[in-house]
Motif scaffolding. Structure first.
Motif, short mmCIF file in Angstrom:
data_model
loop_
_atom_site.label_atom_id
_atom_site.label_comp_id
_atom_site.label_asym_id
_atom_site.label_seq_id
_atom_site.Cartn_x
_atom_site.Cartn_y
_atom_site.Cartn_z
N HIS A 111 49.84 33.40 46.76
CA HIS A 111 48.48 33.93 46.55
C HIS A 111 48.55 35.30 45.90
N ARG A 125 45.29 23.87 39.21
CA ARG A 125 44.29 23.62 40.26
C ARG A 125 44.42 24.60 41.42
N LEU A 126 45.65 25.00 41.70
CA LEU A 126 45.88 26.01 42.74
C LEU A 126 45.17 27.31 42.37
N ARG A 129 41.53 26.90 42.96
CA ARG A 129 41.22 26.91 44.39
C ARG A 129 41.26 28.33 44.94
N LYS A 177 38.20 30.18 43.95
CA LYS A 177 37.05 29.71 44.73
C LYS A 177 37.03 30.34 46.12
N GLU A 178 38.23 30.57 46.67
CA GLU A 178 38.37 31.12 48.03
C GLU A 178 38.43 32.64 48.06
#
Length: 101
Positions: free
Chosen positions: A6, A38-39, A42, A45-46
């Motif tokens: 992350h 896609r990670l 995601r 989005k988070e």
């Protein structure tokens, strides 16, 4: 998911200069995770509310904003990019001119 993964991805996104964009796949590859576009989506989005990471500088590989056209988030991202001097043609970012290298 791995916290370090992350951090690396968010650091890459934070490094995209004003007036430039990167694709989800480009961010993933630069972070050392090719084929993980896609990670990146995601994680965006988070992202915590109030984050200063320039999420709006990430678009899809065709230069399109991923939000549904006409939605509030689409309009917000497009406006932020326009204010930074990013040019659009047919609702796509001009990736030749604006892609972060």
């Amino acid at each position: 998911m791995d916290i370090d993964k992350h951090t690396v991805i968010y650091t890459i996104i934070a490094s995209i200069p004003k007036g430039c964009v990167a694709s989800y796949g480009q961010v993933a590859a630069l972070a050392g995770y090719p084929n993980n576009a896609r990670l990146v989506g995601r994680l965006l989005k988070e992202m915590p509310k109030g984050s200063t990471i320039p999420w709006h500088r990430v678009v899809n590989s065709q230069g399109k904003i991923a939000f549904p056209e006409g939605s509030n988030k689409y309009q917000e991202q497009r406006q932020k990019l326009l204010l930074e001097g990013v040019s659009f043609k047919n609702n796509k970012v001009n990736m030749r001119e604006c892609r972060w290298e």
